[in-house]
Write a protein that holds these residues in place. Structure first.
Motif, PDB file in Angstrom:
ATOM      1  N   LEU A 189       1.331 -15.903   0.855  1.00 20.54           N
ATOM      2  CA  LEU A 189       0.416 -15.324  -0.125  1.00 20.54           C
ATOM      3  C   LEU A 189       0.023 -13.932   0.351  1.00 20.54           C
ATOM      4  O   LEU A 189      -0.490 -13.769   1.458  1.00 20.54           O
ATOM      5  CB  LEU A 189      -0.837 -16.188  -0.276  1.00 20.54           C
ATOM      6  N   ASN A 190       0.268 -12.919  -0.487  1.00 18.94           N
ATOM      7  CA  ASN A 190      -0.075 -11.540  -0.144  1.00 18.94           C
ATOM      8  C   ASN A 190      -0.879 -10.942  -1.294  1.00 18.94           C
ATOM      9  O   ASN A 190      -0.362 -10.764  -2.399  1.00 18.94           O
ATOM     10  CB  ASN A 190       1.195 -10.720   0.102  1.00 18.94           C
ATOM     11  N   GLY A 214      -6.703  -7.274   0.832  1.00 21.36           N
ATOM     12  CA  GLY A 214      -6.333  -7.395   2.241  1.00 21.36           C
ATOM     13  C   GLY A 214      -6.111  -8.807   2.736  1.00 21.36           C
ATOM     14  O   GLY A 214      -6.441  -9.124   3.887  1.00 21.36           O
ATOM     15  N   ILE A 215      -5.526  -9.668   1.894  1.00 18.29           N
ATOM     16  CA  ILE A 215      -5.292 -11.058   2.303  1.00 18.29           C
ATOM     17  C   ILE A 215      -3.803 -11.306   2.488  1.00 18.29           C
ATOM     18  O   ILE A 215      -2.990 -10.984   1.617  1.00 18.29           O
ATOM     19  CB  ILE A 215      -5.849 -12.041   1.255  1.00 18.29           C
ATOM     20  N   GLN A 216      -3.451 -11.864   3.623  1.00 17.63           N
ATOM     21  CA  GLN A 216      -2.102 -12.371   3.873  1.00 17.63           C
ATOM     22  C   GLN A 216      -2.232 -13.709   4.572  1.00 17.63           C
ATOM     23  O   GLN A 216      -2.804 -13.789   5.661  1.00 17.63           O
ATOM     24  CB  GLN A 216      -1.281 -11.393   4.730  1.00 17.63           C
ATOM     25  N   ARG A 217      -1.730 -14.745   3.925  1.00 18.75           N
ATOM     26  CA  ARG A 217      -1.774 -16.090   4.486  1.00 18.75           C
ATOM     27  C   ARG A 217      -0.419 -16.747   4.300  1.00 18.75           C
ATOM     28  O   ARG A 217       0.349 -16.376   3.392  1.00 18.75           O
ATOM     29  CB  ARG A 217      -2.844 -16.949   3.788  1.00 18.75           C
ATOM     30  N   ALA A 218      -0.114 -17.717   5.162  1.00 15.52           N
ATOM     31  CA  ALA A 218       1.145 -18.452   5.047  1.00 15.52           C
ATOM     32  C   ALA A 218       0.905 -19.899   5.438  1.00 15.52           C
ATOM     33  O   ALA A 218       0.093 -20.197   6.319  1.00 15.52           O
ATOM     34  CB  ALA A 218       2.218 -17.821   5.925  1.00 15.52           C
ATOM     35  N   LEU A 244       5.296  -2.067  -6.286  1.00 15.33           N
ATOM     36  CA  LEU A 244       5.742  -3.447  -6.110  1.00 15.33           C
ATOM     37  C   LEU A 244       6.803  -3.559  -5.027  1.00 15.33           C
ATOM     38  O   LEU A 244       6.832  -4.531  -4.266  1.00 15.33           O
ATOM     39  CB  LEU A 244       6.267  -4.009  -7.434  1.00 15.33           C
ATOM     40  N   ASP A 245       7.653  -2.547  -4.919  1.00 16.15           N
ATOM     41  CA  ASP A 245       8.668  -2.566  -3.867  1.00 16.15           C
ATOM     42  C   ASP A 245       8.036  -2.495  -2.494  1.00 16.15           C
ATOM     43  O   ASP A 245       8.616  -2.958  -1.502  1.00 16.15           O
ATOM     44  CB  ASP A 245       9.641  -1.381  -4.045  1.00 16.15           C
ATOM     45  N   GLY A 246       6.843  -1.927  -2.424  1.00 17.39           N
ATOM     46  CA  GLY A 246       6.178  -1.812  -1.132  1.00 17.39           C
ATOM     47  C   GLY A 246       5.458  -3.064  -0.683  1.00 17.39           C
ATOM     48  O   GLY A 246       4.957  -3.132   0.437  1.00 17.39           O
ATOM     49  N   LEU A 247       5.389  -4.083  -1.553  1.00 19.22           N
ATOM     50  CA  LEU A 247       4.684  -5.306  -1.200  1.00 19.22           C
ATOM     51  C   LEU A 247       5.509  -6.166  -0.250  1.00 19.22           C
ATOM     52  O   LEU A 247       6.711  -6.227  -0.349  1.00 19.22           O
ATOM     53  CB  LEU A 247       4.351  -6.105  -2.454  1.00 19.22           C
TER      54      LEU A 247
END
Length: 344
Positions: free
Chosen positions: A51-52, A57-61, A341-344
């Motif tokens: 999840l990005n 500023g959230i990144q979880r896995a 979007l390409d930078g995500l």
């Protein structure tokens, strides 16, 4: 199983008229904006659900295998149902959050997990429909906001413009593509506290506040009638009436106690440029909207935006009546959107 990248988007929304009065049974008009949130679903072979959410500023896995081993029987997979408080506590355990978590970042993750566990692990996929999307989006809203009206998810699902009153939502046919400036004062506020404040003022001064709510209702109805006329044949005088309605509603909202010095400043800056603004949503800070007449020259708009930026605000030019939830091909996107979007 997703075999290729899927890109979808949904529009943001603002309330034109009816804030707070809608809580007391009056009409509210909500419109979709041509400012969109994009979601990219991409298959991975690493055995994880990633999840990005870059804007917050959230990144979880999570390991898919571990999620599948969890006891999620408390969720009714495939059924669009609301979470009970007990189910919410169990979902927090799945996410690994403390019991007292309440900030928006934690709630965003909980909403994602709830939708993932309820939908993606279901074996009862049927053809997607807007109604199903709307129902699931509403449940995600409930995770974050507790008891939402259903307006936000409905406008983002169907787009256009909607009329809302006492739980009944109906579409306005062919709303005119009014241009507006959306301004974020960046002043945080509590919707729950502001709603409670209006209710308290109504109980304290019923003969004063009740007529205010009735008057806001009349403003919403007049705006609805006017938008219907403009859909057929817009005329310059229509914009003058819209500006009057904006001013009257803003004064009413201040009288209800949901204004803020930052919103007063917004109205002052735009009025200095001959334009009319009002708060949108809960008030107490947050966002405001400014009607941009079609005869307005772009240098005038840029000068006003610069003045608002100098106040510490963020501004976006946009228009109302955007299409609802959409599936995109990469070629159909504007270059800046593709780059982001390409930078995500």
């Amino acid at each position: 199983m997703l075999s290729e990248v899927l890109l979808v988007s949904a529009p943001g929304k603002v309330i034109l008229h009816g804030e707070h009065a809608v809580v007391h049974g009056k009409v509210a008009l909500a419109v979709a904006l041509n400012l969109r949130t994009f979601l990219r679903l991409q298959p991975h072979s690493n055995g994880k659900v990633d999840l990005n959410l870059p804007n917050i500023g959230i990144q979880r896995a999570w390991d898919v295998a571990k999620l599948q081993m969890l006891d999620t029987s408390f969720l009714k997979q495939g059924d669009v149902t609301a979470l009970t408080p007990e189910q919410m506590e169990k979902l927090k355990e799945v996410a690994g959050f403390p019991e007292d978590c309440a900030d928006h970042e934690h709630l965003a993750v909980l909403s994602f997990l709830y939708l993932y566990l309820s939908i993606c692990q279901s074996q009862r996929w049927t053809e997607e429909s807007l109604e199903l999307i709307n129902k699931w989006a509403f449940q995600g809203e409930r995770v974050i906001h507790g008891n939402p009206s259903g307006v936000d998810n409905a406008v983002s699902t169907w787009g256009g413009a909607l009329r809302y009153q006492q739980g009944k939502i109906s579409s306005l046919k062919r709303p005119p593509a009014l241009k507006i400036l959306l301004t974020n004062t960046k002043v945080p506020r509590s919707t729950k506290a502001l709603v409670a404040g209006v209710r308290s003022r109504l109980l304290k001064f019923p003969e004063i506040v009740a007529p205010l709510l009735t008057s806001i209702d009349a403003i919403s109805l007049e705006c609805e009638r006017l938008l219907g006329e403009m859909a057929a044949a817009p005329a310059p005088e229509h914009y003058l009436v819209l500006e009057e309605l904006i001013d009257m509603n803003q004064h009413h909202l201040n009288a209800l106690g949901v204004g803020h010095a930052s919103l007063d400043r917004l109205c002052q800056v735009t009025m200095a440029h001959g334009l009319h603004s009002k708060l949108t949503g809960a008030g107490g800070g947050g966002c405001g909207i400014t009607l941009l007449r079609p005869d307005l020259e772009q240098p005038e708009v840029e000068a006003m935006k610069q003045a608002l930026t100098s106040c510490g605000f963020d501004c976006w030019e946009t228009s109302i009546g955007a299409p609802g939830v959409s599936v995109h091909m990469a070629a159909s996107l504007d270059p800046p959107v593709r780059q982001a979007l390409d930078g995500l």
